[in-house]
Design a protein around this motif. Structure first.
Motif, PDB file in Angstrom:
ATOM      1  N   LEU A  64       2.321 -35.092 -14.869  1.00  0.00           N
ATOM      2  CA  LEU A  64       2.038 -35.481 -13.492  1.00  0.00           C
ATOM      3  C   LEU A  64       3.264 -35.175 -12.657  1.00  0.00           C
ATOM      4  N   ILE A  65       3.082 -34.399 -11.602  1.00  0.00           N
ATOM      5  CA  ILE A  65       4.185 -34.080 -10.700  1.00  0.00           C
ATOM      6  C   ILE A  65       3.922 -34.757  -9.374  1.00  0.00           C
ATOM      7  N   ASP A  66       4.919 -35.526  -8.933  1.00  0.00           N
ATOM      8  CA  ASP A  66       4.802 -36.164  -7.627  1.00  0.00           C
ATOM      9  C   ASP A  66       6.136 -36.044  -6.900  1.00  0.00           C
ATOM     10  N   GLY A  67       6.092 -35.587  -5.686  1.00  0.00           N
ATOM     11  CA  GLY A  67       7.300 -35.370  -4.899  1.00  0.00           C
ATOM     12  C   GLY A  67       7.910 -36.617  -4.290  1.00  0.00           C
ATOM     13  N   ALA A  68       7.529 -37.798  -4.772  1.00  0.00           N
ATOM     14  CA  ALA A  68       8.083 -39.048  -4.235  1.00  0.00           C
ATOM     15  C   ALA A  68       9.608 -38.995  -4.297  1.00  0.00           C
ATOM     16  N   HIS A  69      10.269 -39.222  -3.147  1.00  0.00           N
ATOM     17  CA  HIS A  69      11.720 -39.092  -3.100  1.00  0.00           C
ATOM     18  C   HIS A  69      12.394 -40.170  -2.247  1.00  0.00           C
ATOM     19  N   ASN A  70      11.678 -41.271  -2.035  1.00  0.00           N
ATOM     20  CA  ASN A  70      12.269 -42.406  -1.328  1.00  0.00           C
ATOM     21  C   ASN A  70      11.652 -43.685  -1.877  1.00  0.00           C
ATOM     22  N   PRO A  71      12.261 -44.834  -1.608  1.00  0.00           N
ATOM     23  CA  PRO A  71      11.770 -46.088  -2.196  1.00  0.00           C
ATOM     24  C   PRO A  71      10.304 -46.395  -1.891  1.00  0.00           C
ATOM     25  N   HIS A  72       9.882 -46.156  -0.673  1.00  0.00           N
ATOM     26  CA  HIS A  72       8.489 -46.440  -0.308  1.00  0.00           C
ATOM     27  C   HIS A  72       7.536 -45.609  -1.166  1.00  0.00           C
ATOM     28  N   LEU A 130       3.778 -37.237 -19.119  1.00  0.00           N
ATOM     29  CA  LEU A 130       5.118 -37.073 -18.562  1.00  0.00           C
ATOM     30  C   LEU A 130       5.005 -37.129 -17.047  1.00  0.00           C
ATOM     31  N   LEU A 131       5.810 -37.974 -16.424  1.00  0.00           N
ATOM     32  CA  LEU A 131       5.869 -38.073 -14.967  1.00  0.00           C
ATOM     33  C   LEU A 131       7.132 -37.395 -14.477  1.00  0.00           C
ATOM     34  N   VAL A 132       6.984 -36.445 -13.561  1.00  0.00           N
ATOM     35  CA  VAL A 132       8.103 -35.724 -12.949  1.00  0.00           C
ATOM     36  C   VAL A 132       8.162 -36.134 -11.486  1.00  0.00           C
ATOM     37  N   THR A 133       9.302 -36.711 -11.053  1.00  0.00           N
ATOM     38  CA  THR A 133       9.388 -37.204  -9.683  1.00  0.00           C
ATOM     39  C   THR A 133      10.838 -37.422  -9.261  1.00  0.00           C
ATOM     40  N   GLY A 134      11.028 -37.802  -7.998  1.00  0.00           N
ATOM     41  CA  GLY A 134      12.332 -38.147  -7.471  1.00  0.00           C
ATOM     42  C   GLY A 134      12.853 -37.179  -6.427  1.00  0.00           C
ATOM     43  N   SER A 135      12.306 -35.953  -6.417  1.00  0.00           N
ATOM     44  CA  SER A 135      12.797 -34.938  -5.500  1.00  0.00           C
ATOM     45  C   SER A 135      11.736 -33.865  -5.307  1.00  0.00           C
ATOM     46  N   LEU A 136      11.590 -33.414  -4.085  1.00  0.00           N
ATOM     47  CA  LEU A 136      10.689 -32.293  -3.843  1.00  0.00           C
ATOM     48  C   LEU A 136      11.240 -31.020  -4.476  1.00  0.00           C
ATOM     49  N   TYR A 137      12.558 -30.908  -4.576  1.00  0.00           N
ATOM     50  CA  TYR A 137      13.167 -29.750  -5.236  1.00  0.00           C
ATOM     51  C   TYR A 137      12.785 -29.730  -6.718  1.00  0.00           C
ATOM     52  N   LEU A 138      12.894 -30.879  -7.365  1.00  0.00           N
ATOM     53  CA  LEU A 138      12.516 -30.978  -8.785  1.00  0.00           C
ATOM     54  C   LEU A 138      11.027 -30.716  -8.948  1.00  0.00           C
ATOM     55  N   ALA A 139      10.212 -31.335  -8.112  1.00  0.00           N
ATOM     56  CA  ALA A 139       8.765 -31.145  -8.198  1.00  0.00           C
ATOM     57  C   ALA A 139       8.403 -29.668  -8.027  1.00  0.00           C
ATOM     58  N   GLY A 140       9.006 -29.007  -7.058  1.00  0.00           N
ATOM     59  CA  GLY A 140       8.724 -27.598  -6.824  1.00  0.00           C
ATOM     60  C   GLY A 140       9.169 -26.715  -7.972  1.00  0.00           C
ATOM     61  N   ALA A 170       6.494 -24.684 -10.307  1.00  0.00           N
ATOM     62  CA  ALA A 170       6.558 -23.219 -10.434  1.00  0.00           C
ATOM     63  C   ALA A 170       6.613 -22.809 -11.902  1.00  0.00           C
ATOM     64  N   GLN A 171       7.354 -23.531 -12.713  1.00  0.00           N
ATOM     65  CA  GLN A 171       7.405 -23.223 -14.138  1.00  0.00           C
ATOM     66  C   GLN A 171       6.041 -23.368 -14.788  1.00  0.00           C
ATOM     67  N   LEU A 172       5.350 -24.446 -14.454  1.00  0.00           N
ATOM     68  CA  LEU A 172       4.046 -24.695 -15.059  1.00  0.00           C
ATOM     69  C   LEU A 172       3.002 -23.708 -14.575  1.00  0.00           C
ATOM     70  N   ARG A 211      13.441 -41.772 -20.640  1.00  0.00           N
ATOM     71  CA  ARG A 211      13.838 -41.215 -19.353  1.00  0.00           C
ATOM     72  C   ARG A 211      14.779 -40.043 -19.536  1.00  0.00           C
ATOM     73  N   VAL A 212      14.518 -38.993 -18.788  1.00  0.00           N
ATOM     74  CA  VAL A 212      15.408 -37.837 -18.742  1.00  0.00           C
ATOM     75  C   VAL A 212      15.805 -37.655 -17.286  1.00  0.00           C
ATOM     76  N   PHE A 213      17.117 -37.549 -17.057  1.00  0.00           N
ATOM     77  CA  PHE A 213      17.638 -37.399 -15.704  1.00  0.00           C
ATOM     78  C   PHE A 213      18.218 -36.003 -15.542  1.00  0.00           C
ATOM     79  N   THR A 214      17.925 -35.388 -14.401  1.00  0.00           N
ATOM     80  CA  THR A 214      18.364 -34.022 -14.153  1.00  0.00           C
ATOM     81  C   THR A 214      18.930 -33.888 -12.747  1.00  0.00           C
ATOM     82  N   ALA A 215      19.440 -32.702 -12.451  1.00  0.00           N
ATOM     83  CA  ALA A 215      20.063 -32.433 -11.155  1.00  0.00           C
ATOM     84  C   ALA A 215      19.264 -31.391 -10.387  1.00  0.00           C
ATOM     85  N   PRO A 216      18.483 -31.818  -9.393  1.00  0.00           N
ATOM     86  CA  PRO A 216      17.743 -30.852  -8.578  1.00  0.00           C
ATOM     87  C   PRO A 216      18.629 -30.235  -7.490  1.00  0.00           C
TER      88      PRO A 216
END
Length: 143
Positions: A29-37, A122-132, A136-138, A78-83
């Protein structure tokens, strides 16, 4: 609004908004959520759905703690990365939120998939850069 219009509206999909992919028997699941709300709403929507692994990265200028906190109860894996160069350091996130740091986004996706069991999510989130990037890879894997 006509019945036809309503039917079409119900079929509309938005990229990186709980967008679903299947890879090797795993749901991503990819979600571009990138703020607390947005992450609170995402966590509420996914509560009890069985997320197995979280792949998270965000920009340092964001309120990282408030953005990440709603997602933490979803899974201990949890896996943390740098977008990008302006990201919150993944090692810092891993140290304070019990996870693994994998700075490269492609390698982080591979590690998160390895942690996700067959049939898992697997949930991918936290940044639109990461989501994008992950999207693209998928999409490149899709014939």
């Amino acid at each position: 609004m006509s019945a036809h219009s309503m039917t079409c509206c119900g079929c509309t999909a938005h990229p990186a908004r709980l967008e679903r992919f299947q890879v090797d028997g795993r749901t991503i699941l990819i979600d571009g959520a990138h703020n607390p709300h947005a992450t609170r709403a995402l966590a509420d929507a996914l509560q009890g759905t069985g997320v197995h692994t979280l792949l998270f990265g965000n920009l340092a200028r964001k309120d990282t703690g408030a953005t990440l906190d709603p997602l933490l109860p979803l899974t201990p894996l949890r896996v943390f990365t740098a977008p990008g160069d302006l990201a919150t350091p993944p090692r810092e996130l891993a140290a304070t939120h019990a996870g693994e740091a994998v700075p490269d986004m492609t390698a982080a996706l591979d590690r998160a998939l390895a942690l996700t069991p067959p049939g898992g999510t697997l949930l991918v989130t936290g940044s639109l850069y990461l989501a994008g990037h992950v999207r693209a890879q998928l999409l490149a894997l899709t014939p």
